[in-house]
Motif scaffolding. Structure first.
Motif, mmCIF file in Angstrom:
data_model
loop_
_atom_site.group_PDB
_atom_site.id
_atom_site.type_symbol
_atom_site.label_atom_id
_atom_site.label_comp_id
_atom_site.label_asym_id
_atom_site.label_seq_id
_atom_site.Cartn_x
_atom_site.Cartn_y
_atom_site.Cartn_z
ATOM 1 N N VAL A 215 -5.100 -10.936 -90.694
ATOM 2 C CA VAL A 215 -5.217 -11.190 -89.263
ATOM 3 C C VAL A 215 -6.647 -11.595 -88.945
ATOM 4 N N VAL A 216 -6.798 -12.644 -88.153
ATOM 5 C CA VAL A 216 -8.101 -13.061 -87.630
ATOM 6 C C VAL A 216 -8.123 -12.739 -86.144
ATOM 7 N N LEU A 217 -8.953 -11.762 -85.752
ATOM 8 C CA LEU A 217 -9.129 -11.452 -84.327
ATOM 9 C C LEU A 217 -10.229 -12.367 -83.808
ATOM 10 N N ASN A 218 -9.824 -13.492 -83.246
ATOM 11 C CA ASN A 218 -10.775 -14.501 -82.793
ATOM 12 C C ASN A 218 -11.231 -14.192 -81.368
ATOM 13 N N THR A 219 -11.599 -12.939 -81.163
ATOM 14 C CA THR A 219 -12.099 -12.470 -79.874
ATOM 15 C C THR A 219 -13.052 -11.325 -80.151
ATOM 16 N N HIS A 220 -14.112 -11.218 -79.374
ATOM 17 C CA HIS A 220 -15.100 -10.169 -79.610
ATOM 18 C C HIS A 220 -14.503 -8.789 -79.359
ATOM 19 N N ILE A 221 -14.789 -7.860 -80.261
ATOM 20 C CA ILE A 221 -14.349 -6.486 -80.070
ATOM 21 C C ILE A 221 -15.576 -5.606 -79.832
ATOM 22 N N ASN A 222 -15.371 -4.501 -79.139
ATOM 23 C CA ASN A 222 -16.466 -3.589 -78.818
ATOM 24 C C ASN A 222 -16.377 -2.303 -79.635
ATOM 25 N N ARG A 223 -15.253 -1.625 -79.588
ATOM 26 C CA ARG A 223 -15.074 -0.368 -80.317
ATOM 27 C C ARG A 223 -14.640 -0.712 -81.748
ATOM 28 N N ILE A 224 -15.647 -1.038 -82.571
ATOM 29 C CA ILE A 224 -15.368 -1.597 -83.885
ATOM 30 C C ILE A 224 -14.575 -0.627 -84.751
ATOM 31 N N GLY A 225 -15.031 0.612 -84.829
ATOM 32 C CA GLY A 225 -14.358 1.577 -85.694
ATOM 33 C C GLY A 225 -12.922 1.817 -85.293
ATOM 34 N N ALA A 226 -12.688 1.998 -83.984
ATOM 35 C CA ALA A 226 -11.330 2.278 -83.513
ATOM 36 C C ALA A 226 -10.416 1.081 -83.726
ATOM 37 N N THR A 227 -10.929 -0.123 -83.458
ATOM 38 C CA THR A 227 -10.086 -1.312 -83.565
ATOM 39 C C THR A 227 -9.758 -1.634 -85.016
ATOM 40 N N ILE A 228 -10.777 -1.710 -85.862
ATOM 41 C CA ILE A 228 -10.520 -2.001 -87.279
ATOM 42 C C ILE A 228 -9.704 -0.876 -87.899
ATOM 43 N N GLY A 229 -9.951 0.358 -87.436
ATOM 44 C CA GLY A 229 -9.214 1.496 -87.969
ATOM 45 C C GLY A 229 -7.720 1.393 -87.729
ATOM 46 N N ARG A 230 -7.307 0.821 -86.590
ATOM 47 C CA ARG A 230 -5.873 0.646 -86.322
ATOM 48 C C ARG A 230 -5.241 -0.248 -87.380
ATOM 49 N N PHE A 231 -5.953 -1.293 -87.765
ATOM 50 C CA PHE A 231 -5.415 -2.207 -88.775
ATOM 51 C C PHE A 231 -5.414 -1.563 -90.158
#
Length: 415
Positions: A215-231
């Motif tokens: 998956v390419v999240l082509n949008t800026h994320i803020n809560r890096i740990g939580a977001t990447i952690g879901r994946f």
């Protein structure tokens, strides 16, 4: 992007399409019929299938804005307008099986190289359309309209959206009267923009019968740990845009900054500029890149067998330079820790192509043109507009698998 710039991109995109039989009207009609048979197989009634095909053809044939009124005028006149309005806004058909059928059809033609999540801002003058709100767009400044995230089937030569998730800001999420009027289902909303982006693709990966691809999240994320952690928890490889001001921890004790605590991503990359190497990235030509292990701020070290502490470093920070003397042109974080920087940037290049295709063909099939107010109506229109986008793209190849599609990138896995 300005109106004139958007028009130039569209003209360049369509002028580059193959001429001859692949782009001829008969090729588009053949693709439309074949795709319609696949998409509308879940419809219980023949009249629903007929209206679905009508609406799909209207999106492809109508000049200008793809409103229900304009589509009806193209395919059947004023008597058709009421029936199409009911079909989109008030009918009972479920858009999810149609979207899954579209993704499955494309994947059978050729396995995607990635699933790209790309944001779409839809300007609106009024305040009645579901989800409309004031906000700040990083490209255009103050923005009024709807925000959505599309999940794109992506190869080097073909990109088309297959799923959508509409962001519901707090002014809608907590307003029971607005929810009732727009027929927003219970459970929709209550999420941040980056949670909305992640959910759009994770529901595809979890419940659709489609190939498991990065998956390419082509949008800026803020809560890096939580977001990447879901994946990572779902076993899904992902690479996501971040900002240079986001704070991380260097994860490699052999590199500068390891003892510096939390540092901005830009500072971490500044310390390893000497390790940059030229790579060939999709769509951008030669560029300089570096990839280093990092960890999220506050992440405890992992423990090896026997109790010794490892350095934290479950993620990789990737920097890309187009100007060797300037700051990084793009920064990414990924859980694909064993993949070389060049392969990662070839993936992110697919996100750039989805952005270009949205600006080009996306506007020509009505992805931003729904004028109704209901949540369900918006989703049904977006489903058929995505199908129209696929028809336009496939008709340029005569419905055959796109050249270069289906070639995977080696080593794409999470830690």
């Amino acid at each position: 992007m300005s109106v004139s710039a958007g028009r130039a991109v569209r003209e360049q995109s369509w002028s580059a399409a193959p001429s001859g039989p692949a782009g001829a009207p008969e090729a588009r009609e053949a693709v439309t019929r074949g795709l319609g048979d696949v998409l509308f197989a879940s419809f219980a009634r023949r009249d629903q299938r007929r209206k679905g095909e009508q609406y799909l053809r209207g999106l492809l044939q109508t000049e200008g804005r793809k409103s229900i009124r304009n589509i009806a005028a193209q395919v059947g006149g004023s008597a058709t307008e009421q029936s199409l309005h009911h079909f989109i806004s008030s009918s009972t058909w479920d858009w999810q099986p149609v979207r899954e059928a579209l993704a499955g059809h494309l994947s059978r033609l050729a396995t995607p190289q990635a699933w790209v999540v790309h944001p779409m801002a839809i300007p609106k003058a009024g305040d009645q359309s579901v989800g409309v709100d004031y906000g700040v767009d990083p490209c255009t400044g103050i923005f009024r309209g709807q925000r959505a995230f599309g999940v794109w089937y992506a190869t080097e030569t073909l990109n088309t959206p297959v799923n959508w998730r509409l962001f519901l800001p707090g002014s809608w999420d907590g307003d029971e009267e607005r929810r009732r009027q727009a027929e927003i289902p219970e459970g929709a909303g209550g999420e941040t923009l980056e949670q909305c982006a992640a959910a759009a693709v994770l529901e595809v990966m979890a419940s659709w019968r489609v190939p498991a691809r990065p998956v390419v999240l082509n949008t800026h994320i803020n809560r890096i740990g939580a977001t990447i952690g879901r994946f990572s928890a779902a076993g899904v490889p992902v690479i996501a845009r971040i900002r240079g001001t986001d704070r991380l921890m260097m994860g490699d004790p052999a590199l500068p900054g390891y003892d510096g605590g939390a540092l901005t991503a830009e500072r971490i990359l500044a310390g390893v500029r000497g390790l940059r190497r030229p790579v060939r990235a999709a769509g951008t030509g030669d560029t300089l890149a570096v990839a280093v292990r990092v960890a999220c701020v506050g992440e405890p070290p992992r423990r090896r067998r026997g109790g010794a502490a490892d350095a934290p470093g479950d993620l990789v920070l990737v920097g890309e330079w187009r100007d060797p003397q300037g700051p990084p042109a793009a920064l990414w974080v990924t859980n694909m820790t064993a993949v070389p920087a060049g392969a990662l940037l070839r993936l992110t290049g697919l996100g750039g192509r989805a952005c270009q295709d949205l600006a080009a063909a996306g506007e020509d099939v009505g992805l931003k043109d729904f004028e109704g107010r209901s949540f369900r109506g918006w989703h049904r229109h977006m489903t058929l507009a995505s199908a129209a986008h696929a028809v336009a793209a496939l008709s340029r190849t005569g419905g055959a698998p796109p050249v270069g599609a289906g070639r995977g990138l080696d080593g794409l896995r999470t830690t």
